[in-house]
Enzyme design. Sequence first.
Site, PDB file in Angstrom:
ATOM      1  N   TYR A   1       0.478   5.675   0.349  1.00 32.61           N
ATOM      2  CA  TYR A   1      -0.751   6.378  -0.055  1.00 32.61           C
ATOM      3  C   TYR A   1      -1.073   7.549   0.864  1.00 32.61           C
ATOM      4  O   TYR A   1      -0.179   8.321   1.207  1.00 32.61           O
ATOM      5  CB  TYR A   1      -1.926   5.386  -0.143  1.00 32.61           C
ATOM      6  CG  TYR A   1      -1.537   4.125  -0.837  1.00 32.61           C
ATOM      7  CD1 TYR A   1      -1.244   4.140  -2.201  1.00 32.61           C
ATOM      8  CD2 TYR A   1      -1.408   2.914  -0.156  1.00 32.61           C
ATOM      9  CE1 TYR A   1      -0.845   2.991  -2.855  1.00 32.61           C
ATOM     10  CE2 TYR A   1      -1.019   1.759  -0.812  1.00 32.61           C
ATOM     11  CZ  TYR A   1      -0.739   1.808  -2.145  1.00 32.61           C
ATOM     12  OH  TYR A   1      -0.347   0.675  -2.781  1.00 32.61           O
TER      13      TYR A   1
ATOM     14  N   TYR B   1      -0.802  -6.537 -14.469  1.00 31.65           N
ATOM     15  CA  TYR B   1      -0.910  -5.928 -13.131  1.00 31.65           C
ATOM     16  C   TYR B   1      -1.300  -6.975 -12.088  1.00 31.65           C
ATOM     17  O   TYR B   1      -0.739  -7.014 -10.986  1.00 31.65           O
ATOM     18  CB  TYR B   1      -1.931  -4.785 -13.189  1.00 31.65           C
ATOM     19  CG  TYR B   1      -2.207  -4.140 -11.859  1.00 31.65           C
ATOM     20  CD1 TYR B   1      -1.261  -3.323 -11.244  1.00 31.65           C
ATOM     21  CD2 TYR B   1      -3.412  -4.356 -11.189  1.00 31.65           C
ATOM     22  CE1 TYR B   1      -1.511  -2.740 -10.012  1.00 31.65           C
ATOM     23  CE2 TYR B   1      -3.668  -3.767  -9.960  1.00 31.65           C
ATOM     24  CZ  TYR B   1      -2.711  -2.971  -9.365  1.00 31.65           C
ATOM     25  OH  TYR B   1      -2.956  -2.396  -8.149  1.00 31.65           O
TER      26      TYR B   1
ATOM     27  N   VAL C   1      -1.664  -4.697   0.050  1.00 30.82           N
ATOM     28  CA  VAL C   1      -2.827  -5.137   0.822  1.00 30.82           C
ATOM     29  C   VAL C   1      -2.758  -6.612   1.240  1.00 30.82           C
ATOM     30  O   VAL C   1      -3.622  -7.082   1.969  1.00 30.82           O
ATOM     31  CB  VAL C   1      -4.176  -4.840   0.104  1.00 30.82           C
ATOM     32  CG1 VAL C   1      -4.426  -3.352  -0.006  1.00 30.82           C
ATOM     33  CG2 VAL C   1      -4.261  -5.533  -1.243  1.00 30.82           C
TER      34      VAL C   1
HETATM   35  N1  GLN Z   1      -3.994  -5.712  -6.176  1.00 34.64           N
HETATM   36  C1  GLN Z   1      -4.412  -4.663  -5.291  1.00 34.64           C
HETATM   37  C2  GLN Z   1      -5.435  -3.786  -5.985  1.00 34.64           C
HETATM   38  O1  GLN Z   1      -5.302  -3.537  -7.136  1.00 34.64           O
HETATM   39  C3  GLN Z   1      -3.205  -3.871  -4.887  1.00 34.64           C
HETATM   40  C4  GLN Z   1      -3.549  -2.725  -3.956  1.00 34.64           C
HETATM   41  C5  GLN Z   1      -2.566  -2.559  -2.846  1.00 34.64           C
HETATM   42  O2  GLN Z   1      -1.821  -3.450  -2.483  1.00 34.64           O
HETATM   43  N2  GLN Z   1      -2.606  -1.402  -2.219  1.00 34.64           N
HETATM   44  O3  GLN Z   1      -6.375  -3.356  -5.401  1.00 34.64           O
END
Ligand code: GLN
Length: 317
Positions: free
Chosen positions: A253, A201, A271
């Site tokens: 989201y 991940y 993010v």
């Molecule tokens: N790597 C980030 C996390 O796990 C991904 C979250 C995102 O981009 N919304 O928090």
Amino acid sequence: MDLRFPSGCDIAQHDFADILETIHAEVQLRFGEGRPADYISALATVPLDGFGMALVLRDGQVFEVGQSRRPFTIQSISKVHTLTLALDAVGDDLWERVDREPSGDSFNSLIQLEYEKGIPRNPFMNAGALVVADVVLSNCGDARGRLLEFMRSRSGNADVACDEEVARSEAATGHRNLALAHFIKSYGNLHNPVEDVLDFYYLQCSLSMDCVDLARSVQYLAGNGHCSVSGRDVVSGELATRINALMMTAGTYDAAGDFAFYVGLPAKSGVGGGIVAVVPHVLSLCVWYPGLDDKGNSLLGRYALHRFSRMTGLSVF
Ligand code: GLN
């Protein structure tokens, strides 16, 4: 090639270069707004004075503006690509382990997992993406190699690679993801060791790509499953439609409603400040600005997409 939008809008009428320049001028007035993803220490100090945008038409023509060739970590945008790999590997069996409903909760929420017995609401929340990562690990052989190969051939950039510093930083501060993974594992919905799932991940989140790479990487979702960059049929037209539907309902989201309202395009944010969006049958695009809003979506990225859809009339609604 038929470049007409299903609504009858002829894209030849749009001066995309001019539209992107207008958006660029507008966003520059708002540099500094939002906050970088400071829960990942390697991203906390990114200055809020850069913006990039790129769009790719179905015939491969690229329009771009600003820092469209500046790489950033793609973060949750990668969830689109791993979902594609998982669906390719196990088909509809995936839906036994992940639901397809919007969550209304933040991307890293734990809340629904307990009363929905370890089945994440959708593949784009972190919980769902961890299950998808588990499916890819179990079914795609050398999962890291497969993902890298997928990204490189979709984007046409053979140098796509992981930003190791960001990956390490995520692992060091990823307490929530660790909690999510163990919680899901306790319901039997992760088959690989938690550490392996998180390693994969963090690799997918830390892939470093620019706006042009990313707009190209989702070309197959604008092309009815066909990727014009590699000349390959990546998924069926039916599957492309379904992935776009999931991006519309869950890709941003708990802001997915607002995105439908203001932008009206399937989109997936990360993010790192990137957002990809798709005008089905017409074009794919990517925007980048590292200041996030309170939902974790790029603040000026979202504004830019809103302006783009209003100026062009290219919304699915
Ligand atoms: N790597 C980030 C996390 O796990 C991904 C979250 C995102 O981009 N919304 O928090």
